[in-house]
Scaffold this active site. Structure first.
Site, PDB file in Angstrom:
ATOM      1  N   LYS A  78       0.827  -1.206   0.000  1.00 21.16           N
ATOM      2  CA  LYS A  78       0.000   0.000   0.000  1.00 21.16           C
ATOM      3  C   LYS A  78       0.863   1.260   0.000  1.00 21.16           C
ATOM      4  O   LYS A  78       1.871   1.332   0.709  1.00 21.16           O
ATOM      5  CB  LYS A  78      -0.910  -0.020   1.235  1.00 21.16           C
ATOM      6  CG  LYS A  78      -1.913   1.122   1.337  1.00 21.16           C
ATOM      7  CD  LYS A  78      -2.789   0.917   2.560  1.00 21.16           C
ATOM      8  CE  LYS A  78      -3.832   2.003   2.712  1.00 21.16           C
ATOM      9  NZ  LYS A  78      -4.726   1.753   3.875  1.00 21.16           N
ATOM     10  N   SER A 147      -9.462   1.777   2.887  1.00 22.66           N
ATOM     11  CA  SER A 147      -8.541   2.546   2.061  1.00 22.66           C
ATOM     12  C   SER A 147      -7.497   1.697   1.341  1.00 22.66           C
ATOM     13  O   SER A 147      -6.796   2.189   0.464  1.00 22.66           O
ATOM     14  CB  SER A 147      -7.823   3.578   2.939  1.00 22.66           C
ATOM     15  OG  SER A 147      -7.047   2.925   3.947  1.00 22.66           O
ATOM     16  N   SER A 171     -10.241  -0.494   6.774  1.00 19.07           N
ATOM     17  CA  SER A 171      -9.469  -0.351   5.545  1.00 19.07           C
ATOM     18  C   SER A 171      -8.852  -1.618   4.991  1.00 19.07           C
ATOM     19  O   SER A 171      -8.351  -1.619   3.870  1.00 19.07           O
ATOM     20  CB  SER A 171      -8.353   0.687   5.749  1.00 19.07           C
ATOM     21  OG  SER A 171      -8.900   1.955   5.926  1.00 19.07           O
TER      22      SER A 171
END
Length: 428
Positions: A78, A147, A171
């Protein structure tokens, strides 16, 4: 050679195949890159991907000849997690071109174990509400969740076997559930977050997204810096508390039905399944989470607010930042004390259960790309610091995945894995 295409192998299968001399890190990387080239235009999971760098590092792993616990396994990272050889831009133009000098701890441990960092995956802005470019891997008109949208979409699309995300609210669990993956949020504090952008330190954890429970078990041990220990061969049927939670009425009717059928099916398979009702106070946890996360997030973004407020999206300014800047220290402190009191109550409740079964999301990934979906089904457990896992057990009315969430007591992550493996193997 493995019977499946190389890009479809689990992490555990890749390690076994490379160790046995049946394939190589370069061959696995090349297979993944070729598949990514065909799927990326529809999914847009990657923020940074440099095929030449990937292949150079794969060849170096093959030349090194050692067999680490993640030998040759491609991993998606990420883009709020530092990498010394790739940009880390936190999902915002404010930090465009930012190049960290060192790897985050999780990246360094991945490389030490022989893992191959494929690239950086799309995150929402500052790992918060405003979505990035990523689309659902099975329906481009729907959100992949957030996210950790790119990491979940990359694993769900079949591009890589492992993805690293984070979770401050929902997330990891939510996008993993939407994209049909196994998603895991650890007990808070177990996995080191040095080199990971802090959103709200009282809640933040890394999150792992994978194709199997066994891969999560392997990768967690790597990130703990310990010798991987497989789950024991035999697992006793777990004691399961079916927990509708205070936000049950936000579940779609089909999701409610699927979870109720799952609880009944697991009981028939041999588990001890009973209904569990959380204490009344748990209806206020979502509100406490709001003030804890917003207060900390707004302070962590002080430099960006002071110098580049115009480059922060209206969505973020008018929600999380507005909440955080308006929250007094007294309200924040009260929320933290309340959350800890609820954690102690939950510890007591787990005396009678190995895991709780609860919704992971309201249902399938919703239509539209302007929102990442309802986070309420994860906020309660994130606030409680407990380990949680979503399993891709269900298919919704549109043929898309719906996850079932399992939650264990704090510091009982291995018990969570054992129960999850039993559930995944027993539910039909």
């Amino acid at each position: 050679m493995p019977t499946k295409p190389l890009h479809q192998l689990t992490a555990t299968e890749i390690v076994q195949a490379i160790t046995a001399g049946k394939t190589s890190a370069e061959a696995v990387a090349q297979a993944c890159l070729e598949y990514i080239a065909g799927r990326e235009p529809q999914v847009q999971a990657w923020h940074y991907l440099e095929p030449d760098l990937v292949l150079r590092q794969a060849r170096a792993l093959d030349r090194r000849g050692t067999s680490g616990p993640l030998q040759g396994v491609p991993v998606a990272i990420k883009d709020i997690i530092d990498t010394c050889d790739m940009p880390t831009e936190y999902g915002t133009p404010i930090h465009k071109g930012h190049r960290p000098r060192i790897d985050a701890v999780c990246v360094a441990l991945t490389r030490r174990a022989g893992g191959l960092i494929m690239g950086k995956t799309v995150t929402t802005e500052f790992a918060n509400r405003f979505p990035g470019k990523t689309m659902h891997p099975m329906d481009p008109k729907r959100t992949p969740g957030g996210s950790s949208s790119g990491s979940a979409a990359a694993v769900g699309a079949g591009m890589v076997p492992l993805g690293v995300g984070t979770q401050t609210t929902a997330s990891t669990i939510r996008p993993a559930a939407f994209c049909g993956c196994v998603g895991y949020r650890p007990t808070w504090g177990d996995l080191r977050c040095a080199g990971v952008m802090e959103a709200a330190g009282s809640l933040d954890t890394l999150g792992l997204i994978a194709r199997s429970v066994e891969d999560v078990v392997l990768y967690r041990d790597v990130l703990l810096g310990i010798k991987p220990e497989p789950l024991p061969a035999a697992t006793v049927a777990p004691r399961i508390g079916f927990c509708r939670t205070p936000v049950w009425d936000q579940c779609e009717a089909e999701t409610q039905r699927l979870l109720e059928e799952c609880a009944a099916g697991l009981a028939k398979a041999g588990a001890k399944v009973t209904e569990v009702t959380l204490p009344e106070e748990f209806g206020r946890i979502e509100d406490a989470h709001r003030w804890i996360s917003s207060f900390e997030f707004a302070r962590n973004r002080a430099w960006e607010i002071d110098h580049h407020l115009d480059m922060i999206s209206e969505t973020l300014r008018n929600n999380r930042l507005q909440d955080g800047l308006s929250c007094s220290f007294g309200k924040y402190s009260d929320a933290r004390v309340f959350a800890e009191r609820c954690r102690l109550m939950l510890d007591d409740l787990f005396a009678d259960y190995d895991v709780l079964l609860a919704p992971a999301t309201a249902g399938e990934a919703p239509l539209g790309l302007n929102s990442t979906g309802n986070a309420a089904f994860c906020a309660i457990w994130t606030s409680m610091h407990v380990p949680a896992m979503t399993l891709p057990l269900f298919t919704g009315p549109n043929g898309l995945p719906i996850g079932a969430q399992l939650i264990a007591r704090r510091y009982n992550d291995r018990r969570l894995f054992e129960a999850a493996r039993w559930v995944a193997g027993s539910y039909k």
